[in-house]
Design a protein around this motif. Structure first.
Motif, PDB file in Angstrom:
ATOM      1  N   TYR A  29      36.369  48.790 -43.128  1.00  0.00           N
ATOM      2  CA  TYR A  29      35.402  48.467 -44.151  1.00  0.00           C
ATOM      3  C   TYR A  29      34.813  47.089 -43.890  1.00  0.00           C
ATOM      4  N   THR A  30      33.498  47.017 -43.843  1.00  0.00           N
ATOM      5  CA  THR A  30      32.851  45.718 -43.683  1.00  0.00           C
ATOM      6  C   THR A  30      31.934  45.481 -44.876  1.00  0.00           C
ATOM      7  N   LEU A  31      31.854  44.260 -45.298  1.00  0.00           N
ATOM      8  CA  LEU A  31      30.965  43.928 -46.391  1.00  0.00           C
ATOM      9  C   LEU A  31      29.539  43.850 -45.888  1.00  0.00           C
ATOM     10  N   ALA A  32      28.637  44.456 -46.629  1.00  0.00           N
ATOM     11  CA  ALA A  32      27.231  44.387 -46.262  1.00  0.00           C
ATOM     12  C   ALA A  32      26.738  42.957 -46.448  1.00  0.00           C
ATOM     13  N   GLU A  33      25.869  42.539 -45.574  1.00  0.00           N
ATOM     14  CA  GLU A  33      25.277  41.208 -45.647  1.00  0.00           C
ATOM     15  C   GLU A  33      23.772  41.345 -45.767  1.00  0.00           C
ATOM     16  N   SER A  34      23.135  40.248 -46.080  1.00  0.00           N
ATOM     17  CA  SER A  34      21.678  40.237 -46.152  1.00  0.00           C
ATOM     18  C   SER A  34      21.173  38.910 -45.598  1.00  0.00           C
ATOM     19  N   CYS A  35      19.882  38.829 -45.437  1.00  0.00           N
ATOM     20  CA  CYS A  35      19.281  37.563 -45.025  1.00  0.00           C
ATOM     21  C   CYS A  35      19.531  36.541 -46.131  1.00  0.00           C
ATOM     22  N   PRO A  36      19.570  35.268 -45.770  1.00  0.00           N
ATOM     23  CA  PRO A  36      19.798  34.255 -46.813  1.00  0.00           C
ATOM     24  C   PRO A  36      18.591  34.136 -47.736  1.00  0.00           C
ATOM     25  N   ALA A  54      20.674  28.361 -42.378  1.00  0.00           N
ATOM     26  CA  ALA A  54      21.384  28.869 -43.555  1.00  0.00           C
ATOM     27  C   ALA A  54      22.595  29.621 -43.009  1.00  0.00           C
ATOM     28  N   GLY A  55      23.751  28.988 -43.044  1.00  0.00           N
ATOM     29  CA  GLY A  55      24.947  29.599 -42.460  1.00  0.00           C
ATOM     30  C   GLY A  55      24.751  29.787 -40.964  1.00  0.00           C
ATOM     31  N   ALA A  56      24.990  31.002 -40.474  1.00  0.00           N
ATOM     32  CA  ALA A  56      24.853  31.295 -39.042  1.00  0.00           C
ATOM     33  C   ALA A  56      23.408  31.551 -38.632  1.00  0.00           C
ATOM     34  N   PHE A  57      22.499  31.636 -39.594  1.00  0.00           N
ATOM     35  CA  PHE A  57      21.085  31.882 -39.287  1.00  0.00           C
ATOM     36  C   PHE A  57      20.393  30.572 -38.954  1.00  0.00           C
ATOM     37  N   LYS A  58      19.600  30.576 -37.879  1.00  0.00           N
ATOM     38  CA  LYS A  58      18.890  29.377 -37.420  1.00  0.00           C
ATOM     39  C   LYS A  58      17.458  29.749 -37.038  1.00  0.00           C
ATOM     40  N   GLY A  59      16.577  28.752 -37.031  1.00  0.00           N
ATOM     41  CA  GLY A  59      15.204  28.969 -36.592  1.00  0.00           C
ATOM     42  C   GLY A  59      14.437  27.668 -36.570  1.00  0.00           C
ATOM     43  N   SER A  60      13.215  27.709 -36.055  1.00  0.00           N
ATOM     44  CA  SER A  60      12.351  26.526 -36.059  1.00  0.00           C
ATOM     45  C   SER A  60      10.901  26.967 -36.033  1.00  0.00           C
ATOM     46  N   ASN A  61      10.002  26.046 -36.372  1.00  0.00           N
ATOM     47  CA  ASN A  61       8.579  26.357 -36.311  1.00  0.00           C
ATOM     48  C   ASN A  61       8.157  26.707 -34.888  1.00  0.00           C
ATOM     49  N   ALA A  62       8.802  26.127 -33.891  1.00  0.00           N
ATOM     50  CA  ALA A  62       8.469  26.430 -32.499  1.00  0.00           C
ATOM     51  C   ALA A  62       8.768  27.900 -32.178  1.00  0.00           C
ATOM     52  N   ASP A  63       9.742  28.509 -32.878  1.00  0.00           N
ATOM     53  CA  ASP A  63      10.092  29.912 -32.642  1.00  0.00           C
ATOM     54  C   ASP A  63       8.986  30.869 -33.074  1.00  0.00           C
ATOM     55  N   SER A 156      11.484  46.103 -45.169  1.00  0.00           N
ATOM     56  CA  SER A 156      10.589  45.197 -45.883  1.00  0.00           C
ATOM     57  C   SER A 156      10.862  45.290 -47.372  1.00  0.00           C
ATOM     58  N   ALA A 157      10.975  44.142 -48.012  1.00  0.00           N
ATOM     59  CA  ALA A 157      11.239  44.079 -49.453  1.00  0.00           C
ATOM     60  C   ALA A 157      10.894  42.680 -49.944  1.00  0.00           C
ATOM     61  N   SER A 158      10.891  42.517 -51.248  1.00  0.00           N
ATOM     62  CA  SER A 158      10.617  41.190 -51.801  1.00  0.00           C
ATOM     63  C   SER A 158      11.906  40.438 -52.124  1.00  0.00           C
ATOM     64  N   ASP A 159      13.045  41.121 -52.058  1.00  0.00           N
ATOM     65  CA  ASP A 159      14.336  40.488 -52.349  1.00  0.00           C
ATOM     66  C   ASP A 159      15.293  40.763 -51.190  1.00  0.00           C
ATOM     67  N   VAL A 160      15.971  39.729 -50.723  1.00  0.00           N
ATOM     68  CA  VAL A 160      16.881  39.884 -49.577  1.00  0.00           C
ATOM     69  C   VAL A 160      17.975  40.919 -49.825  1.00  0.00           C
ATOM     70  N   THR A 161      18.387  41.092 -51.081  1.00  0.00           N
ATOM     71  CA  THR A 161      19.480  42.036 -51.374  1.00  0.00           C
ATOM     72  C   THR A 161      19.028  43.489 -51.286  1.00  0.00           C
ATOM     73  N   ASP A 162      17.732  43.722 -51.110  1.00  0.00           N
ATOM     74  CA  ASP A 162      17.232  45.085 -50.931  1.00  0.00           C
ATOM     75  C   ASP A 162      17.238  45.515 -49.469  1.00  0.00           C
ATOM     76  N   CYS A 163      17.670  44.635 -48.564  1.00  0.00           N
ATOM     77  CA  CYS A 163      17.735  44.926 -47.134  1.00  0.00           C
ATOM     78  C   CYS A 163      19.091  44.464 -46.603  1.00  0.00           C
ATOM     79  N   GLU A 164      20.128  45.206 -46.907  1.00  0.00           N
ATOM     80  CA  GLU A 164      21.464  44.812 -46.460  1.00  0.00           C
ATOM     81  C   GLU A 164      21.815  45.484 -45.143  1.00  0.00           C
ATOM     82  N   PHE A 165      22.679  44.813 -44.370  1.00  0.00           N
ATOM     83  CA  PHE A 165      23.086  45.308 -43.048  1.00  0.00           C
ATOM     84  C   PHE A 165      24.549  44.974 -42.831  1.00  0.00           C
TER      85      PHE A 165
END
Length: 168
Positions: A29-36, A54-63, A156-165
Motif C-alpha cells: 500500500y502506498t499513499l497517493a501524493e499530489s503536486c505541492p 517544495a519538498g523533493a520538487f524543484k524548478g527554475s525559470n530557466a527550466d 489537468s485540474a484547478s486543485d492539486v488534490t484532484d490529480c493524485e499519483f
C-alpha cells in the motif's frame, strides 16, 4: 483453564498468518501524493534567475524559458495549478545531471502552475525511480510516444488534490 498444546499451536499459527497478511498489505500500500500547493512553494533569486522548491520538487525559470527570468512567477496574481504529468524520457548526449548516461531512461513527475500572461508559469519536477502511476483524477495518455517509447500521462485540474499519483 489452561490451553492444550494443540490449541496453543493453532493460536500461534493463526496469529502468524494474520501478521503475515497485515505485513503484505502494508508493504504494497502506498499513499497517493499530489503536486505541492502553490502556497507551499518557496522561491529564491539566484544570480537573476528564480529557483523554486517544495519538498523533493524543484524548478527554475530557466527550466521553462520564461522571460524575464528575474521575476518570481510563483507570487504573481492569478498563477494557479493546472497540470500534473507523469513522464519518462531517454537521455540524449547531455543530461541535466552529470550522472545521467546517454540512452538511459529518466522517470519524473512535472507540476505546472500558470497564469494569464504568456510567461506567468512555474514548473516543478521530481525524479522518480520508475514511472509513477495515476491514483486519482482524470489522466489522459499522450498520443505520441516519448523518447523512452512510453506515453506520458497528464491530469489537468484547478486543485492539486484532484490529480493524485503513486510514486514507485
Amino acid at each position: 483453564m489452561p490451553l492444550s498444546n494443540d490449541k496453543k499451536s493453532a493460536l500461534k499459527g493463526t496469529t502468524l498468518s494474520i501478521f503475515a497478511m497485515f505485513t503484505m498489505v502494508i508493504s504494497t500500500y502506498t499513499l497517493a501524493e499530489s503536486c505541492p500547493p502553490l502556497s507551499s512553494i518557496s522561491s529564491q533569486d539566484v544570480n537573476g534567475t528564480f529557483h523554486y522548491s517544495a519538498g523533493a520538487f524543484k524548478g527554475s525559470n530557466a527550466d521553462t524559458g520564461v522571460e524575464p527570468e528575474n521575476v518570481d512567477y510563483s507570487k504573481k496574481s492569478g498563477v494557479k495549478f493546472t497540470t500534473a504529468t507523469l513522464a519518462q524520457r531517454k537521455v540524449g548526449s547531455e543530461g541535466e545531471d552529470p550522472a545521467d548516461k546517454p540512452g538511459s531512461i529518466i522517470s519524473y513527475v512535472k507540476c505546472d502552475y500558470e497564469g494569464s500572461g504568456a510567461d506567468d508559469r512555474v514548473r516543478l519536477s521530481q525524479r522518480t525511480t520508475a514511472f509513477a502511476t495515476e491514483a486519482k483524477g482524470t489522466w489522459e495518455k499522450d498520443t505520441q510516444e516519448n523518447s523512452a517509447n512510453t506515453h506520458n500521462k497528464k491530469c489537468s485540474a484547478s486543485d492539486v488534490t484532484d490529480c493524485e499519483f503513486n510514486l514507485p
